[in-house]
Design a protein around this motif. Structure first.
Motif, short mmCIF file in Angstrom:
data_model
loop_
_atom_site.label_atom_id
_atom_site.label_comp_id
_atom_site.label_asym_id
_atom_site.label_seq_id
_atom_site.Cartn_x
_atom_site.Cartn_y
_atom_site.Cartn_z
N GLN A 50 0.84 -1.19 0.00
CA GLN A 50 0.00 0.00 0.00
C GLN A 50 0.88 1.25 0.00
OE1 GLN A 50 -3.08 -0.13 3.00
NE2 GLN A 50 -3.02 2.09 3.26
N LEU A 51 1.96 1.21 0.78
CA LEU A 51 2.91 2.32 0.81
C LEU A 51 3.46 2.60 -0.59
CD1 LEU A 51 5.86 2.75 3.29
CD2 LEU A 51 6.29 2.70 0.86
N ALA A 52 3.81 1.55 -1.34
CA ALA A 52 4.36 1.73 -2.67
C ALA A 52 3.36 2.41 -3.60
CB ALA A 52 4.80 0.39 -3.25
N LEU A 53 2.10 2.02 -3.52
CA LEU A 53 1.06 2.65 -4.34
C LEU A 53 0.84 4.10 -3.93
CD1 LEU A 53 -1.49 -0.30 -4.45
CD2 LEU A 53 -0.03 0.49 -6.33
N GLU A 54 0.88 4.36 -2.64
CA GLU A 54 0.74 5.72 -2.12
C GLU A 54 1.89 6.60 -2.63
OE1 GLU A 54 0.00 7.64 2.33
OE2 GLU A 54 1.17 5.80 2.12
#
Length: 265
Positions: A50-54
């Protein structure tokens, strides 16, 4: 990617940060050693995908902001493997004349990027390392597209947390000194603020198995990377709070990354 498809010259004995990030984003250009490393990161930080997409959503917003501010040339350092919403796609959608140079030192990134951009006269990929900024700035292929007498947008998305503190001024100072007034830098950096020490230690331990250890820092420590630049509003914030765009919604906030955009004085 199977062992039979491994290009010559690729080191698969240690995880690669670029290939790990590719796996975070659901890509296929990674090996078992990279996936095992990601598993160790996920054990400490379950929301890392999720961090990577954010982080990608922040990149898109930052590029659109820079285009709106008049920037038409970009240097994306540590660009990683090609994925949807790359810098040149976002910039050229808003301003087709935008010129983009991707910089990376991972051989798979270079091979994929050069193949993808072979026919694109306004975009190129060069091999260089952030820790040697003179090599980036002086590269002839970069100089073909980038005019340092005009404003440049430098993107350091999820890159500066791989620097040790002693590298801050040599790296950022060299980049700053090469840029014309009106140039911008955009960066994101993992933070230890409001997170458990156990999670931070677990992620740092996983990255120590790579050639590129990672360093979590506090907000005040990350601010030092902007010395000589003026932060634009809202300053250095968790990336979910940096100019959110309802037309391009980001995933639910993780709070693991600080990000900001600043202009060269």
């Amino acid at each position: 990617m199977t062992d039979q498809r491994i290009p010559s010259g690729i080191d698969t004995s240690r995880p690669s940060v670029a290939r790990m990030y590719d796996y975070y984003l659901g890509g296929k250009d990674n090996f078992a050693i990279d996936r095992e490393a990601v598993g160790r990161v996920e054990a400490a930080m379950p929301e890392v995908r999720q961090l990577a997409l954010e982080n990608r959503a922040f990149l898109r917003r930052a590029v659109r902001y820079l285009v709106a501010s008049g920037v038409r040339q970009f240097i994306d350092i540590g660009a990683g493997l090609p994925t949807a919403g790359n810098t040149h796609e976002v910039a050229q959608r808003a301003a087709p004349e935008s010129r983009v140079v991707y910089v990376d030192n991972d051989p798979i990134v270079l091979a994929h990027g050069r193949a993808l951009l072979a026919a694109d006269e306004l975009t190129t990929v060069i091999g260089a390392d952030l820790r040697r900024p003179a090599d980036v700035i002086g590269d002839p292929e970069l100089r073909r597209l980038i005019d340092f007498s005009e404003p440049v947008g430098v993107l350091l998305i999820a890159m500066t947390h791989f620097l040790v503190e002693e590298e801050f001024e040599p790296v950022m100072g060299s980049l700053r000194d090469a840029l014309a007034p009106g140039s911008h830098v955009a960066l994101t950096h993992v933070t230890s603020d409001h997170h458990s020490p156990e999670a931070v230690v677990g992620v740092e331990a996983a990255y120590r198995a790579t050639p590129t250890p990672i360093y979590f820092r506090r907000h005040d420590e990350i601010l030092r990377l902007f010395d000589g630049f003026d932060l634009v509003e809202p300053g250095l914030v968790t990336i979910d709070a940096w100019r959110p765009d309802p037309a391009d919604p980001a995933p639910e906030a993780t709070g693991w990354l600080h990000g900001g955009v600043a202009v060269r004085r």
